[in-house]
Design an enzyme around this catalytic site. Structure first.
Site, PDB file in Angstrom:
ATOM      1  CB  CYS A  88      27.413  24.356  -8.884  1.00  0.00           C
ATOM      2  SG  CYS A  88      28.311  22.851  -9.261  1.00  0.00           S
ATOM      3  CG  HIS A 193      29.433  26.961 -12.464  1.00  0.00           C
ATOM      4  ND1 HIS A 193      29.692  27.446 -11.219  1.00  0.00           N
ATOM      5  CD2 HIS A 193      29.660  25.627 -12.400  1.00  0.00           C
ATOM      6  CE1 HIS A 193      30.074  26.471 -10.419  1.00  0.00           C
ATOM      7  NE2 HIS A 193      30.070  25.345 -11.117  1.00  0.00           N
ATOM      8  CD  GLU A 195      29.332  31.078 -11.597  1.00  0.00           C
ATOM      9  OE1 GLU A 195      28.154  30.816 -11.943  1.00  0.00           O
ATOM     10  OE2 GLU A 195      30.031  30.289 -10.930  1.00  0.00           O
TER      11      GLU A 195
END
Lengths: 212, 679
Positions: A88, A193, A195
Site C-alpha cells: 500500500c 493488503h 496481510e
C-alpha cells in the site's frame, strides 16, 4: 508449533499497521523483526526478505524514513538483492514522487512510477474493499501466479507506472485500470493488503518469500 | 469493480460481546475473540469491533476459560483479536485523541471509526486524516426518529446533535473522513431490515466516499435491499451473525445464489486457517501446573481490597458474576428476567405463528430416507417431552441419540433405556472408553475446574457427528440454556446450536485437540469429541433447532406429562444441592460436585438456578428463594467420594486445585477465618 527459521524485516517507520503484519507473518511461521532505525539494523544471512508496510500519508512516511535513516537500510537490502515487499503506502514510497505530497517530497525512487490521486467521478474514493485482481503481464518471480484473485484494498492514491511492463497486476476502479502490483528486480509493490486478504493474501506472502 | 462488502459488527461492552436493541438493552453473547476468529475463518469481508463500554476497564475474568480476557483495557482486547483476524479489522468506540488512534493502529487496527468526536473535536478528524490518510478514518453517524422528527444523535445515542442526516453526511465528508457508517437507533435489534429513511436520503445525495449502512438486517431480502441501493458500498449487521451455524457463510452464499453478483463468494475451507483453537505445549503445561503438589497460588489477590461491586437482579437471584454472561437493564432487572417476561406473555396466536415457522423449516428439508431428524436425548424429563412432541404431535420419525458419559444415576439409566419402549423409536447410545473418560475428567478438572467438560462437549458433538455420518439434516434440542438463564437472545432471534456455542460456552474455549498429548491421550482417543467439519455441515445443510423457541416450555408441566404418559421416574432421594427432583439424572455429578465447583468459582449453585427459574415462573417468592439458597448453595456433596475414587485423586488435592478457580470479586481470604463471600 513449527520452528521459525526465516526472518523477515519490517521497516517500521512509525505510522503503519505493523501489528497486523507481525500477526500475519507469525501465523505463516516467519520470524518478524521490526527495524525502527538504521542504528538497530544488522544485515545477516538468514534475512529472507523485508517488508515496507503502509498506513498513513506519503509525507509522514518519507519524513520518518529519512529521519530514522531507514532509506539507507532499504538501500543496503536492495543492493544485496534481498526480496522486498512494499504494501500500500509502502509501495508508493518506493516510487519517484507523489501527488499526495504537499511539499513535493520525493520518494525512494526504486520504481519508475509516480503516485496520483484516484479518480472519484466513477467510483468512490478512498477505494475501500475487495477487488478482483488480475495479472496483466509476465511476472519475473515465478512464485507469484497467486496475483489473480480477490484482494483487500484501502487507498486514495494509486501508482502510475511509467513503463507499462513493470505493472504486473491490475484491478478496475470504476472503468479505469489501476496498478495492483509493480515489480522490479527483487522488489514487489502491491497496492492491496495481502496481510488482510485471508488465504489469498497469506499465500502470496508465503510464496513471495519462498516459504510454501 | 469494487465488490460490495458484508460487514459483521462486533459490539463489546466491558469486555463482553453483546447483542444490542435500540442502543438501550444489551444481552451478553460471550467472548468477542472466538467470534472474531470464527468470522475470519468464514472469510468475512471486514470486521468492525465497536467498544460501547461505559467504563474504560473491562472486567470479564474467568479463571476457568481458555480465552480468559481478564481485567484490562480495550487495547489489550484489540491486540488479542488481531492475532486471530486475517481480514480487515476496523476499530471504534470512545476515540477522543490522536494517541488513542496511534495505539489502535499499533495494536492491529486497519481503520478506526469515530462517532462523537466528529461533532466534539473536528480537529481530531482533520489531523488524523493528514497523518494516516483519510482512508483510515471512518466516520459514524447514528440517526433516531421520534415525535420531533429525524436527527443525528451522538454519545451512543444519548445526545441530539441537531444535525439532519444529509447535513451530517456533508459535514463529515468535508472534515475529511474516508468512509461513513450510518446506523439507525430505531431499527437496532429490530430484525425489521434497514432504515428506509437512511436509504432514501443517501440515494438522493451526491456522495463520493464509501457508505456503509447498518441496523436491523437479518434476512436475505434485507441485505439485498441494502446492496442494491444507490451509494451503498457495504451493508453491516451485528446480532444476526450470532444466531446460527456458519451464519456469515450461509448469508453470503444465499446472496450469491439469489443472483447478487457484486459480492465476494465466501469460503469455509481455507487450507491453513484452522477452526479449532491452537494450543502450544507451553500453554498446556502452564494450565496443568495446578496439579503439582507445591504449585504457586497467589492468595494475595483475595485480600478483599480489590473487590468490584457485584450487582444482583432486583427480581431473581442472579448476580453479575455468573457462569452465564449476565447483563442488566436500566431498572436493575437482569436480562434473563426481562426475556422470561416476554416469553410468558406470548399469546396463543404467536405460538400458532411459531408452529408455522417450525413446519416451514421441516418442510424445507429434504428429509432423509432413514430418519426424519435426530433428537438428542439424555433420558431426562426434557428429552421425554421433546420426543413426545416430535413423534406424537409433529408425526416425525426421529432417531434418538445419546452420549453416555458413564455417570448415570440408577434412575436416570432406567429412564434412558425405557425411551425405546415408551416411544417406539430407534435409539443410538454412544459410550466412549471409560479409560479415556477418567483421564478427561481429571484433566478438565485441573485446567478448567470442571470434570464434566467431556459430557458438555460430548453431548453437543455426538448428535451433529451422527447427523453428518447418516446425512440427517435436522437435529432437535430442547431449550437454549443461556437464552433461558441470562436472556441471551430476543424472542425473534431463534438461535440454533453451533460450533461457537459448543466450544466457547460448553467447552470454555477448550476443544478436543487441547487434550491430545496429555496423560497419553491420542488424537484417535478423542474421536467422540470431534465436531464435524464446516464443509461437511454445509454439505448436508444441517440445522440444529431448539424446540423451546417454538412451543411453550415449562419444565414443571412437562414433568407431569411425561410421568403420567410415558412412565418417567423421578428420583426418590432428594438431591443435596437443590430442592428440585427431576433434573440432571443423566449425571450423578452434575447436581453434585460439578455444581459445587460453580459455587467455588462464582459463589452460587444449582439451587440459585432453580429458585430463579421458579421465581420467574411465579411459583416461588424471592424471600423463599433466598431461604432455600442459603440452605443449599454451599453444601459439599457426597458424590465427591465416588469421583475421587473414580479418577484417583485425594480430597486435599481436589480442594487445593479448586481454590485456583475462585473469582476474586466474589471471594476473600483471611488467614484466621478462611474463605468468605462478598455478598
Amino acid at each position: 508449533m513449527k520452528k521459525r527459521t526465516s526472518k523477515i524485516l519490517i521497516i517500521d517507520h512509525g505510522v503503519g499497521n505493523i501489528g497486523s503484519l507481525v500477526n500475519a507473518l507469525n501465523f505463516l511461521n516467519f520470524d518478524a523483526m521490526p527495524v525502527d532505525h538504521e542504528d538497530n539494523f544488522k544485515q545477516s544471512q538468514n534475512q529472507c526478505g523485508f517488508i515496507l508496510p503502509g498506513v498513513g500519508t506519503f509525507d509522514e512516511g518519507m519524513k520518518n524514513i529519512r529521519g530514522k535513516k531507514l532509506d539507507r537500510v532499504i538501500e543496503k537490502l536492495v543492493k544485496s538483492d534481498v526480496p522486498g515487499l512494499g504494501i500500500c503506502l509502502g509501495m508508493q514510497l518506493l516510487c519517484k514522487q507523489s501527488e499526495e505530497s504537499s511539499k513535493n517530497e520525493t520518494g525512494l525512487g526504486y520504481f519508475d512510477a509516480s503516485v496520483k490521486f484516484l479518480d472519484n467521478s466513477k467510483a468512490p474514493v478512498p477505494s475501500i474493499g475487495w477487488n478482483s485482481t488480475y495479472q496483466s503481464c509476465a511476472v519475473g518471480n515465478k512464485n507469484l501466479e497467486l496475483l489473480n484473485g480477490d484482494f483487500y484494498y484501502l487507498h486514495s492514491y494509486y501508482v502510475k507506472c511509467w513503463d507499462i511492463n513493470n505493472r504486473v497486476a491490475c484491478y478496475k476502479h470504476g472503468d479505469s485500470e489501476v496498478t495492483a502490483a509493480i515489480e522490479k528486480n527483487s522488489l514487489l509493490g502491491v497496492q492491496f493488503h495481502p496481510e488482510k486478504s485471508q488465504y489469498q493474501g497469506l499465500s502470496l506472502i508465503k510464496n513471495f518469500f519462498g516459504g510454501m | 469493480m469494487t465488490l460490495k462488502r458484508l460487514i459483521p459488527i462486533i459490539l463489546v461492552k466491558e469486555g463482553l460481546l453483546v447483542r444490542s436493541q435500540l442502543f438501550k438493552y444489551f444481552q451478553a453473547i460471550g467472548d468477542p475473540i472466538p467470534t472474531i476468529k470464527r468470522l475470519s475463518d468464514w472469510n468475512a469481508d471486514e470486521i468492525i469491533l465497536n467498544n460501547i463500554s461505559d467504563t474504560d476497564i473491562m472486567d470479564s475474568r474467568r479463571e476457568d476459560k481458555y480465552h480468559n480476557i481478564g481485567k484490562g483495557s480495550f487495547i489489550e482486547l484489540v491486540e488479542k483479536a488481531a492475532k486471530f483476524c486475517h481480514c480487515p479489522l476496523t476499530i471504534g468506540g470512545g476515540i477522543r485523541s490522536s494517541s488513542q488512534i496511534d495505539e489502535l493502529f499499533q495494536a492491529g487496527a486497519d481503520k478506526v471509526v469515530i462517532n462523537s468526536s466528529l461533532f466534539d473535536n473536528p480537529d481530531l478528524i482533520r489531523k488524523s486524516s493528514l497523518r494516516y490518510g483519510k482512508q483510515a478514518i471512518t466516520g459514524s453517524i447514528d440517526i433516531r426518529h421520534d415525535s420531533t422528527g429525524s436527527s443525528v444523535w451522538k454519545a451512543k445515542g444519548k445526545i441530539n446533535t441537531g444535525f439532519t442526516l444529509d447535513r451530517a453526511i456533508e459535514y463529515a465528508t468535508e472534515l475529511g473522513v474516508g468512509e461513513l457508517i450510518i446506523s439507525s437507533i430505531n431499527n437496532d435489534g429490530s430484525t425489521l431490515g434497514y432504515d428506509k429513511h437512511i436509504i432514501e436520503v443517501i440515494e438522493k445525495m451526491v456522495i463520493n466516499i464509501p457508505i456503509i449502512i447498518n441496523s436491523g438486517a437479518t434476512t436475505n431480502s434485507h441485505f439485498m435491499h441494502g446492496l442494491n441501493s444507490k451509494n451503498v458500498s457495504a451493508v453491516a449487521a451485528s446480532n444476526v451473525f450470532y444466531f446460527t451455524e456458519l451464519s456469515y457463510f450461509n448469508i453470503k452464499k444465499e446472496l450469491v445464489e439469489s443472483g447478487c453478483k457484486n459480492v465476494r463468494y465466501p469460503s469455509i475451507d481455507s487450507p491453513f486457517i484452522k477452526r479449532e483453537p491452537e494450543y502450544s505445549q507451553t500453554e498446556k503445561n502452564l494450565l496443568m501446573e495446578k496439579a503439582r503438589e507445591n504449585s504457586t497460588f497467589h492468595k494475595d489477590k483475595y485480600d478483599g481490597s480489590k473487590l468490584t461491586k457485584i450487582r444482583q437482579c432486583t427480581s431473581c437471584l442472579y448476580t453479575s458474576i455468573s457462569a452465564a454472561p449476565m447483563q442488566f437493564a436500566e431498572d436493575g432487572e437482569c436480562m434473563g428476567c426481562k426475556i422470561s417476561k416476554v416469553k410468558l406473555s406470548q399469546t396463543n396466536k404467536r405460538y400458532d405463528q411459531l408452529k408455522e415457522y417450525l413446519s416451514k423449516i421441516i418442510n424445507s428439508k429434504n428429509l432423509s430416507k432413514s430418519y426424519d431428524c435426530i433428537v438428542s436425548v439424555s433420558g431426562g424429563k426434557d428429552s421425554y417431552y421433546q420426543t413426545h412432541y416430535i413423534k406424537e404431535v409433529m408425526g416425525l420419525n426421529p432417531l434418538l441419540v445419546t452420549y453416555n458419559g458413564n455417570n448415570y444415576t440408577d434412575i436416570g439409566w432406567k429412564n434412558l433405556w425405557n425411551m425405546r419402549n415408551a416411544f417406539d423409536c430407534d435409539h443410538l447410545v454412544i459410550s466412549p472408553s471409560v479409560k479415556t473418560l477418567k483421564k478427561l475428567n481429571k484433566i478438565a478438572f485441573i485446567v478448567m475446574g470442571d470434570m464434566n467438560w467431556h459430557s458438555h462437549v460430548g453431548i453437543y458433538t455426538t448428535a451433529p457427528r451422527i447427523a453428518v455420518q447418516q446425512k440427517i439434516p435436522l437435529i432437535f434440542w430442547g431449550e437454549h440454556g443461556y437464552a433461558d438463564l441470562c436472556g441471551q437472545f430476543s424472542m425473534s432471534d431463534f438461535p440454533e446450536m453451533n460450533y461457537r456455542e459448543r466450544t466457547e460456552h460448553d467447552g470454555r474455549g477448550f476443544d478436543w485437540n487441547f487434550f491430545v498429548g496429555i496423560d497419553g491421550i491420542t488424537d484417535k482417543d478423542m474421536t467422540p469429541w470431534k465436531y464435524p467439519s464446516d464443509k461437511d455441515i454445509s454439505n448436508i445443510g444441517l440445522r440444529q433447532i431448539f424446540l423451546g423457541h417454538y412451543i411453550p416450555w415449562e419444565s414443571n408441566t412437562h414433568l407431569e406429562l411425561v410421568v403420567e404418559k410415558y412412565g418417567f421416574e423421578v428420583s426418590d432421594t432428594p438431591f443435596e444441592r437443590t430442592y428440585r427432583k427431576g433434573s440432571n439424572l443423566d449425571d450423578m455429578h452434575e447436581n453434585g460436585i460439578h455444581d459445587y465447583l460453580k459455587f467455588i468459582k462464582f459463589g452460587y449453585g444449582r439451587c440459585t438456578d432453580h429458585a430463579s427459574k421458579d421465581i420467574r415462573a411465579g411459583i416461588l417468592s424471592r424471600t423463599e428463594g433466598i431461604k432455600l439458597v442459603e440452605k443449599m448453595d454451599h453444601i459439599k456433596p457426597k458424590d465427591l467420594a465416588r469421583w475421587l475414587n473414580y479418577v484417583g485423586m485425594s480430597e486435599r488435592d481436589f480442594d487445593r486445585i479448586a481454590d485456583h478457580f475462585r473469582d476474586p470479586r466474589v471471594w476473600s481470604w483471611k488467614e484466621d477465618t478462611g474463605w468468605s463471600k462478598s455478598y
